[in-house]
Design a protein around this motif. Structure first.
Motif, PDB file in Angstrom:
ATOM      1  N   ASN A 194       0.896  -1.216  -0.066  1.00 42.74           N
ATOM      2  CA  ASN A 194      -0.136   0.106   0.118  1.00 42.74           C
ATOM      3  C   ASN A 194       0.730   1.152  -0.022  1.00 42.74           C
ATOM      4  OD1 ASN A 194      -1.873   1.854   0.500  1.00 42.74           O
ATOM      5  ND2 ASN A 194      -2.918   0.875   1.953  1.00 42.74           N
ATOM      6  N   GLY A 195       0.877   1.857  -0.959  1.00 44.83           N
ATOM      7  CA  GLY A 195       1.953   3.210  -1.187  1.00 44.83           C
ATOM      8  C   GLY A 195       2.476   3.140  -2.581  1.00 44.83           C
ATOM      9  N   SER A 196       2.823   4.398  -3.132  1.00 41.48           N
ATOM     10  CA  SER A 196       3.239   4.199  -4.515  1.00 41.48           C
ATOM     11  C   SER A 196       4.806   4.173  -4.585  1.00 41.48           C
ATOM     12  CB  SER A 196       2.985   5.857  -4.991  1.00 41.48           C
ATOM     13  OG  SER A 196       3.514   5.925  -6.025  1.00 41.48           O
ATOM     14  N   ALA A 197       5.336   3.017  -5.001  1.00 45.81           N
ATOM     15  CA  ALA A 197       6.473   2.796  -5.315  1.00 45.81           C
ATOM     16  C   ALA A 197       7.133   3.705  -6.498  1.00 45.81           C
ATOM     17  CB  ALA A 197       6.842   1.327  -5.878  1.00 45.81           C
ATOM     18  N   VAL A 302      10.705   8.613   3.412  1.00 39.11           N
ATOM     19  CA  VAL A 302       9.867   7.534   2.954  1.00 39.11           C
ATOM     20  C   VAL A 302       9.878   6.433   4.131  1.00 39.11           C
ATOM     21  CG1 VAL A 302       9.752   5.713   1.348  1.00 39.11           C
ATOM     22  CG2 VAL A 302      10.418   7.883   0.643  1.00 39.11           C
ATOM     23  N   HIS A 303       8.584   5.839   4.547  1.00 41.46           N
ATOM     24  CA  HIS A 303       8.956   4.738   5.688  1.00 41.46           C
ATOM     25  C   HIS A 303       8.206   3.700   5.237  1.00 41.46           C
ATOM     26  CE1 HIS A 303       8.574   4.036  10.043  1.00 41.46           C
ATOM     27  NE2 HIS A 303       9.279   3.126   9.614  1.00 41.46           N
ATOM     28  N   VAL A 304       9.091   2.571   5.148  1.00 40.69           N
ATOM     29  CA  VAL A 304       8.384   1.451   4.587  1.00 40.69           C
ATOM     30  C   VAL A 304       8.520   0.301   5.950  1.00 40.69           C
ATOM     31  CG1 VAL A 304       8.704  -0.820   3.211  1.00 40.69           C
ATOM     32  CG2 VAL A 304       9.481   1.175   2.353  1.00 40.69           C
ATOM     33  N   ASP A 305       7.158  -0.112   6.277  1.00 33.53           N
ATOM     34  CA  ASP A 305       7.246  -0.998   7.390  1.00 33.53           C
ATOM     35  C   ASP A 305       5.831  -1.805   7.272  1.00 33.53           C
ATOM     36  OD1 ASP A 305       8.983  -0.923  10.327  1.00 33.53           O
ATOM     37  OD2 ASP A 305       6.975  -2.077   9.844  1.00 33.53           O
ATOM     38  N   ILE A 306       6.049  -3.227   7.706  1.00 30.56           N
ATOM     39  CA  ILE A 306       4.991  -4.133   7.443  1.00 30.56           C
ATOM     40  C   ILE A 306       4.006  -3.816   8.602  1.00 30.56           C
ATOM     41  CG2 ILE A 306       5.898  -6.092   8.771  1.00 30.56           C
ATOM     42  CD1 ILE A 306       5.042  -7.936   6.558  1.00 30.56           C
ATOM     43  N   ASP A 307       4.239  -3.170   9.604  1.00 30.69           N
ATOM     44  CA  ASP A 307       3.482  -2.850  10.724  1.00 30.69           C
ATOM     45  C   ASP A 307       2.804  -1.412  10.467  1.00 30.69           C
ATOM     46  OD1 ASP A 307       2.053  -2.128  12.875  1.00 30.69           O
ATOM     47  OD2 ASP A 307       3.565  -2.540  14.385  1.00 30.69           O
ATOM     48  N   PRO A 308       1.843  -1.319  10.129  1.00 35.97           N
ATOM     49  CA  PRO A 308       1.036   0.060   9.689  1.00 35.97           C
ATOM     50  C   PRO A 308       1.202   1.110  11.003  1.00 35.97           C
ATOM     51  CG  PRO A 308      -0.835  -1.536   9.912  1.00 35.97           C
ATOM     52  CD  PRO A 308       0.452  -2.266  10.074  1.00 35.97           C
ATOM     53  N   ALA A 309       0.986   0.463  12.151  1.00 39.66           N
ATOM     54  CA  ALA A 309       1.044   1.343  13.421  1.00 39.66           C
ATOM     55  C   ALA A 309       2.436   2.036  13.444  1.00 39.66           C
ATOM     56  CB  ALA A 309       0.806   0.422  14.613  1.00 39.66           C
ATOM     57  N   GLU A 310       3.469   1.618  12.783  1.00 38.32           N
ATOM     58  CA  GLU A 310       4.805   2.369  12.814  1.00 38.32           C
ATOM     59  C   GLU A 310       4.769   3.527  11.890  1.00 38.32           C
ATOM     60  OE1 GLU A 310       7.121   1.965  15.052  1.00 38.32           O
ATOM     61  OE2 GLU A 310       6.540  -0.093  15.941  1.00 38.32           O
ATOM     62  N   ILE A 321       4.722   3.783   3.027  1.00 36.93           N
ATOM     63  CA  ILE A 321       4.722   2.503   2.428  1.00 36.93           C
ATOM     64  C   ILE A 321       4.364   1.379   3.468  1.00 36.93           C
ATOM     65  CG2 ILE A 321       5.870   0.649   0.558  1.00 36.93           C
ATOM     66  CD1 ILE A 321       5.502   3.367  -0.448  1.00 36.93           C
ATOM     67  N   HIS A 322       3.170   0.856   3.391  1.00 34.14           N
ATOM     68  CA  HIS A 322       2.538  -0.472   4.377  1.00 34.14           C
ATOM     69  C   HIS A 322       3.071  -1.498   3.483  1.00 34.14           C
ATOM     70  CE1 HIS A 322      -0.445  -2.725   6.389  1.00 34.14           C
ATOM     71  NE2 HIS A 322       0.787  -3.285   6.704  1.00 34.14           N
ATOM     72  N   ALA A 323       4.220  -2.196   3.777  1.00 29.17           N
ATOM     73  CA  ALA A 323       4.534  -3.252   2.799  1.00 29.17           C
ATOM     74  C   ALA A 323       5.713  -4.152   3.528  1.00 29.17           C
ATOM     75  CB  ALA A 323       5.124  -2.977   1.542  1.00 29.17           C
ATOM     76  N   ASP A 324       5.953  -5.324   3.002  1.00 27.60           N
ATOM     77  CA  ASP A 324       6.761  -6.300   3.277  1.00 27.60           C
ATOM     78  C   ASP A 324       8.165  -5.724   2.829  1.00 27.60           C
ATOM     79  OD1 ASP A 324       8.156  -8.971   3.951  1.00 27.60           O
ATOM     80  OD2 ASP A 324       8.630  -8.868   1.881  1.00 27.60           O
ATOM     81  N   ALA A 325       9.124  -5.490   3.346  1.00 25.74           N
ATOM     82  CA  ALA A 325      10.513  -4.961   2.891  1.00 25.74           C
ATOM     83  C   ALA A 325      11.075  -5.369   1.544  1.00 25.74           C
ATOM     84  CB  ALA A 325      11.558  -5.032   4.022  1.00 25.74           C
ATOM     85  N   LEU A 326      10.837  -6.870   1.429  1.00 24.74           N
ATOM     86  CA  LEU A 326      11.372  -7.428   0.201  1.00 24.74           C
ATOM     87  C   LEU A 326      10.647  -6.896  -0.963  1.00 24.74           C
ATOM     88  CD1 LEU A 326      13.190  -9.408  -1.321  1.00 24.74           C
ATOM     89  CD2 LEU A 326      11.459 -11.165  -0.722  1.00 24.74           C
ATOM     90  N   GLU A 327       9.201  -6.921  -0.788  1.00 20.85           N
ATOM     91  CA  GLU A 327       8.215  -6.689  -1.615  1.00 20.85           C
ATOM     92  C   GLU A 327       8.586  -4.928  -2.397  1.00 20.85           C
ATOM     93  OE1 GLU A 327       3.528  -6.355  -2.792  1.00 20.85           O
ATOM     94  OE2 GLU A 327       4.283  -6.995  -0.775  1.00 20.85           O
ATOM     95  N   ALA A 328       8.671  -4.234  -1.115  1.00 19.61           N
ATOM     96  CA  ALA A 328       8.942  -2.941  -1.612  1.00 19.61           C
ATOM     97  C   ALA A 328      10.166  -2.633  -2.046  1.00 19.61           C
ATOM     98  CB  ALA A 328       8.952  -2.039  -0.010  1.00 19.61           C
TER      99      ALA A 328
ATOM    100  N   ARG B  64      -4.433   2.627  15.675  1.00 21.73           N
ATOM    101  CA  ARG B  64      -3.410   1.706  14.859  1.00 21.73           C
ATOM    102  C   ARG B  64      -3.137   0.816  15.958  1.00 21.73           C
ATOM    103  NH1 ARG B  64       0.434   5.338  10.987  1.00 21.73           N
ATOM    104  NH2 ARG B  64      -1.307   6.111   9.924  1.00 21.73           N
ATOM    105  N   ALA B  65      -2.943   0.905  17.112  1.00 20.45           N
ATOM    106  CA  ALA B  65      -2.320   0.013  18.006  1.00 20.45           C
ATOM    107  C   ALA B  65      -3.650  -0.972  18.292  1.00 20.45           C
ATOM    108  CB  ALA B  65      -2.105   0.640  19.395  1.00 20.45           C
ATOM    109  N   ILE B  66      -4.850  -0.586  18.345  1.00 20.76           N
ATOM    110  CA  ILE B  66      -5.810  -1.383  18.481  1.00 20.76           C
ATOM    111  C   ILE B  66      -6.229  -2.150  17.354  1.00 20.76           C
ATOM    112  CG2 ILE B  66      -8.487  -1.882  18.881  1.00 20.76           C
ATOM    113  CD1 ILE B  66      -8.208   0.933  20.614  1.00 20.76           C
ATOM    114  N   ARG B  67      -5.816  -1.792  15.830  1.00 18.71           N
ATOM    115  CA  ARG B  67      -5.934  -2.466  14.850  1.00 18.71           C
ATOM    116  C   ARG B  67      -5.003  -3.600  14.921  1.00 18.71           C
ATOM    117  NH1 ARG B  67      -7.165  -5.365  12.016  1.00 18.71           N
ATOM    118  NH2 ARG B  67      -7.388  -5.731   9.883  1.00 18.71           N
ATOM    119  N   ASN B  68      -3.932  -3.751  15.524  1.00 15.56           N
ATOM    120  CA  ASN B  68      -2.725  -4.513  15.552  1.00 15.56           C
ATOM    121  C   ASN B  68      -3.269  -5.714  16.416  1.00 15.56           C
ATOM    122  OD1 ASN B  68      -1.032  -3.852  13.641  1.00 15.56           O
ATOM    123  ND2 ASN B  68       0.602  -2.995  15.129  1.00 15.56           N
ATOM    124  N   ILE B  69      -3.995  -5.569  17.295  1.00 15.24           N
ATOM    125  CA  ILE B  69      -4.600  -6.641  17.875  1.00 15.24           C
ATOM    126  C   ILE B  69      -5.136  -7.914  17.227  1.00 15.24           C
ATOM    127  CG2 ILE B  69      -6.262  -7.657  19.837  1.00 15.24           C
ATOM    128  CD1 ILE B  69      -5.998  -4.651  20.815  1.00 15.24           C
TER     129      ILE B  69
END
Lengths: 566, 175
Positions: A194-197, A302-310, A321-328, B64-69
C-alpha cells in the motif's frame, strides 16, 4: 497428518510442535508440566529439549535461536514462578519482533482462580508483551492453538506468543489431527503493498542527498540482497540501525555505518543533511533520532514497514509504504536511475575521517598498560574475520561490539535492542549456537550482565554448546558509570562491582577458561578462543574509565555528538 | 487539544479481547469515560464503543495499536457528532416530585421519559436520547432535589453504513 489417533494432550502438543518444524526447545520442568515432560521423554529422538538453569535463560535462548536461524524459537516453563520468569524474555522479544512460542503449564482448569499452588494469571500478565496469547483448558484445543500460535508468531511483524495449558488438558485424551493455520479473518499479516513505489522512485531519482536506513525488518523479510541491489542501482548510501547490523556487509562500499546514540558520525550527520531518508523495516526509535524535533530537518521521509502502526508513530512521514520490505525493495528498483552523488559521498567520507580523527579509542597510548574494550572488539573482529555471530549483552560491551565488529553475513549480530535487557547475552548466544552449530558464536558480555544469567554456564556444560564467551570486566556497570561521569558530576553511585574470579567459575563448569590483563596477551588469547573446539571462556580485565564515543546525549539532537570526555 | 473521541471496534467475540483493548488505553494513561461491548447482528462478532478524552494525534495512534490486535477486525475513531449516538438512562425520582396521584403519566410525557416502576417512595423513569438530553433532565431533577439515583448506559451507536460494508475485508485501509 490427517489420520486421526487418540492420544494425550501432551502428545498432541509435542506432535503439533514437530508438525511446525520444531526440533529444539529450551525449558524448565515443574509441577504443572510434569505430564508434558513425561511424554517428552519418549520424543528425545525428534525434539531436542535443552534444560536451562532458569526460565529467563530459556526465553533468551529461544530468542537467540530465532534470531540466528529465522525460525520460531520455542520455550517451556511450568506455571506460577516458572511462567513469570519468562516475562523478561517475552517483553524483549516483543520489542525486537522476535518470533517465539512460549508454552506455560497452568493449574487444572477446575481450580483456576482459586489461588492454587503455583497459580499465576500469566494470560493477563503477558498480554501487553505478547502478540497473542491463549489459555488452553481442554486437550481438544491444543492442536488449533499451536497452529495459530506459530502462524501469528512468524507472520507479518513477528513476535512472541504464549500458550498457557492447564494440567488437565495435558493428560486428557483427544482425537488428534493437525492442520496448520493459513489465515485468520481478523488478521492480515502480509498486505498487498500500500503506497506508491513510483513516487518513491521519483523522489530517489531526484534526490541529491538520499540515505537508506536499514532496520531489522530487512533481515526479517529476507530482503538483504534486494537492499544491496536497490542501493547499488540507485547509488545510495546505506546506514543500519542497531537491529539492522549485518543486513549489509561492513565491507560494502555503499555502507556508511550505524545510526544512533553511539552510532557512527557519518550516518548520523548524513541523517541531518539528507534531502531524502528511505527507512526500511525500522521504527525511528528515540535512540536513532535523538531529539525528534531536530531530526532530519531537511529530509523527505519514505517509511516502509509491514506494521502500519509504525508509519508516522514517532516521526512525520511523507510517503508511507505499508509493505513487506522485500516486496517494497523489489518495486523500488523499477525505473530507478544510477545518479552520481559525488558531493554526498565526499561528505560521508569527510565525516568518517572526522570520526577517525576525533574518536581515538579511549586514551591512545596513555592507558597505563590497561587493555581497552575498543581494542578487544577491534582485535576480535580481526581474528574472526567477519564470519562470527556476535551476541552481546547490554551496555558498553554492546555499543563497542556494535561499533567495531565486522560482518560478512546477515543474522550475525544478536543484541537486545528495544528492551535493553542485561543478562540477555549469555543465554541468547547459547540459543544461537544451538541454532547455527556450524557457525562460530561469540557472546560479548560485561561483568554486570554476565552475572545476571551466568548460571547458564551449567546449560552450556551439560549440553556441550560450543559457544565462546568473552567477558569485558571493568569492575563497573560501565554504561551507567559513563552517564554518572558525564552527566552526574562523577558521582559513582552504586556502580562499582567487586567480582569473583570468573575464570575459576567457568573452570568449575569444565569450560576452558583464561583471564588476561596485559595488551600483549590479547591477540594470542583471542586466537586461542577461536581455535577452541568447544566452549571457551575468556575474561579480559579492561580499563575501568573507558567511555563509548561518539555519544549523543539522551534528548539531544544528532548534531550535538560528543566525541570524547572533554 | 483534548476532545471526546469514540472508538468503534469490531472484533472476534473471544476471551481477553476486552483486556487487550483497554491495555492500549492504560499504557498511554488515558481514562475511559464509557465503554460498551455487545455482540452485533453477526454471530461471533462483537462491537466495542469506547469514549475517552484525548488528542487527535493520540487517538490516531491508539486506533492503529488496536487495529494490530489479532482479534480486531475493524476499528475507527469518531467525534461524537459523526455517529448516530443514543444513551439510555434510568432516573429514580422521589414521589414528592409528582405531588397528588394521576399526574405521573403527564409528567413523564413532558420529560420525554417512560415510566418503568412505581413504588410508594419513588418512581423509576427511563429516557433515551443524546447525552445532552440525558444530562438536561438529570440537571433539572437534581436542581429540584428529587433525583434519588441515576444510571446511564454509555453510548449506543450505529454506523450510518451497513455492517457488511464496514467489515468487508476487501475495503483496504480503514482508519
Amino acid at each position: 497428518m490427517a489420520n486421526k489417533i487418540k492420544i494425550s494432550g501432551s502428545d498432541a502438543l509435542i506432535l503439533s510442535l514437530i508438525a511446525e518444524g520444531t526440533d529444539v526447545m529450551f525449558g524448565y520442568p515443574g509441577g504443572q508440566v510434569i505430564p508434558l515432560y513425561d511424554r517428552l521423554y519418549d520424543y528425545k529422538d525428534r525434539i531436542r529439549h535443552i534444560l536451562t538453569r532458569h526460565e529467563q535463560g530459556a526465553a533468551h535462548a529461544a530468542q537467540g535461536y530465532a534470531r540466528a536461524t529465522g525460525k520460531v524459537g520455542v520455550c517451556v516453563s511450568t506455571s506460577g514462578p516458572g511462567a513469570t520468569n519468562l516475562l523478561t524474555g517475552i517483553a524483549d522479544a516483543m520489542l525486537d519482533s522476535t518470533p517465539m512460542v512460549c508454552i506455560t503449564g497452568q493449574v487444572p482448569s477446575a481450580i483456576l482462580g482459586t489461588d492454587a499452588f503455583q497459580e499465576a494469571d500469566i494470560i493477563s500478565m503477558s498480554m501487553p508483551i505478547t502478540k497473542w496469547n491463549y489459555q488452553v483448558t481442554t486437550a481438544s484445543e491444543i492442536a488449533s492453538a499451536v497452529a495459530k500460535a506459530f502462524y501469528i508468531a512468524r507472520s507479518g511483524r513477528p513476535g512472541p506468543v504464549l500458550i498457557d495449558i492447564t494440567k488437565n488438558a495435558q493428560v486428557e485424551e483427544v482425537d488428534f489431527t493437525y492442520r496448520p493455520c493459513t489465515g485468520l479473518r481478523s488478521y492480515n499479516p502480509k498486505p498487498k503493498m500500500n503506497g506508491s513505489a513510483a513516487e518513491v522512485v521519483e523522489l530517489v531519482n531526484a534526490a541529491k542527498r538520499p540515505l537508506i536506513l536499514a532496520g531489522q525488518g530487512v533481515k526479517l523479510a529476507g530482503a538483504e540482497k534486494a537492499l544491496v541491489e536497490f542501493a547499488e542501482i540507485g547509488n545510495i548510501p546505506v546506514a543500519t540501525t542497531l537491529m539492522g547490523i549485518s543486513a549489509i556487509p561492513n565491507s560494502h562500499p555503499l555502507f556508511v555505518g550505524n545510526l544512533g546514540m553511539h552510532g557512527n558520525v557519518a550516518p548520523n550527520e548524513m541523517s541531518q543533511a539528507a534531502d531524502l531518508l528511505i527507512a526500511i523495516g525500522m521504527r525511528f526509535s528515540d535512540r536513532v533520532t535523538g531529539a525528534i524535533n531536530a531530526y532530519a530537518p531537511n529530509a523527505k521521509i519514505v517509511h516502509v514497514d509491514i506494521d502500519p502502526a509504525e508509519l508516522g508513530k514517532n516521526l512525520r512521514c511523507d510517503v508511507p509504504i505499508h509493505a513487506d520490505a522485500l516486496e517494497a525493495l523489489e518495486a523500488f528498483k523499477i525505473g530507478l536511475k544510477h545518479v552520481d552523488r559525488d558531493e554526498w559521498f565526499a561528505f560521508a567520507k569527510e565525516k568518517a575521517e572526522e570520526e577517525k580523527h576525533n574518536v581515538k579509542g579511549f586514551c591512545g597510548e596513555a592507558c597505563n598498560g590497561f587493555i581497552t574494550m575498543s581494542q578487544v572488539i577491534q582485535k576480535l573482529a580481526e581474528v574472526e574475520e567477519g564470519d562470527a555471530v556476535i551476541v552481546t549483552d547490554v551496555g558498553q560491551n554492546q555499543m563497542f561490539s556494535a561499533r567495531y565488529s565486522k560482518f560478512n553475513a546477515t543474522r550475525s549480530f544478536i543484541t537486545s535492542g528495544g528492551l535493553g535487557t542485561m543478562g540477555f547475552g549469555l543465554p541468547a548466544a547459547m540459543g544461537a549456537k544451538v541454532g547455527v552449530p556450524q557457525r562460530e558464536v561469540v557472546a560479548i558480555l560485561g561483568d554486570g550482565g554476565f552475572q545476571m544469567t551466568m548460571q547458564e554456564l551449567g546449560t552450556i556444560m551439560q549440553n556441550k554448546i560450543g559457544v565462546k564467551i568473552l567477558v569485558l570486566n571493568n569492575s563497573y556497570l560501565g554504561m551507567v558509570r559513563q552517564w554518572q561521569e558525564l552527566f552526574f558530576n562523577s558521582r559513582y553511585s552504586f556502580t562499582e562491582l567487586e567480582n569473583p574470579d570468573f575464570a575459576k567459575i567457568a573452570s568449575a563448569y569444565d569450560i576452558p577458561a583464561k583471564r588476561i590483563i596485559k595488551p600483549e596477551e590479547l591477540e594470542g588469547a583471542l586466537r586461542e578462543m577461536k581455535e577452541a573446539k568447544g566452549s571457551y571462556f575468556l575474561e579480559v580485565a579492561v580499563l575501568p574509565q573507558e567511555n563509548v564515543f561518539p555519544m549523543i546525549p539522551a534528548g539531544a539532537s544528532l548534531s550535538n555528538m560528543l566525541m570524547s570526555n572533554d | 487539544m483534548n476532545k471526546e473521541y469514540i472508538i468503534v471496534a469490531f472484533t472476534e467475540n473471544q476471551v481477553g479481547v476486552l483486556n487487550r483493548i483497554t491495555i492500549a488505553y492504560l499504557r498511554r494513561k488515558i481514562n475511559i469515560e464509557s465503554l460498551k461491548v455487545s455482540e452485533t447482528s453477526m454471530k461471533g462478532i462483537s462491537m466495542f464503543v469506547i469514549s475517552a478524552f484525548t488528542t487527535e494525534e493520540t487517538i490516531q495512534k491508539l486506533t492503529r495499536a488496536i487495529r494490530n490486535i489479532v482479534e480486531v477486525i475493524q476499528v475507527s475513531y469518531y467525534t461524537s457528532d459523526e455517529l448516530i449516538t443514543q444513551e439510555i438512562a434510568l432516573y429514580k425520582i422521589s414521589s414528592k416530585f409528582f405531588g397528588e396521584g394521576g399526574r405521573i403519566d403527564a409528567i413523564s410525557r413532558e420529560l420525554g421519559a417512560r415510566m418503568i416502576e412505581i413504588s410508594p417512595g419513588y418512581v423509576v423513569m427511563e429516557k433515551t436520547g443524546t447525552r445532552e438530553e440525558i444530562e438536561q433532565l438529570r440537571d433539572r431533577l437534581e436542581r429540584q432535589g428529587v433525583l434519588l439515583e441515576f444510571t446511564r448506559s454509555g453510548s449506543v451507536v450505529l454506523h450510518r453504513d451497513s455492517l457488511d460494508n464496514i467489515l468487508g475485508l476487501e475495503s483496504g485501509e480503514e482508519e
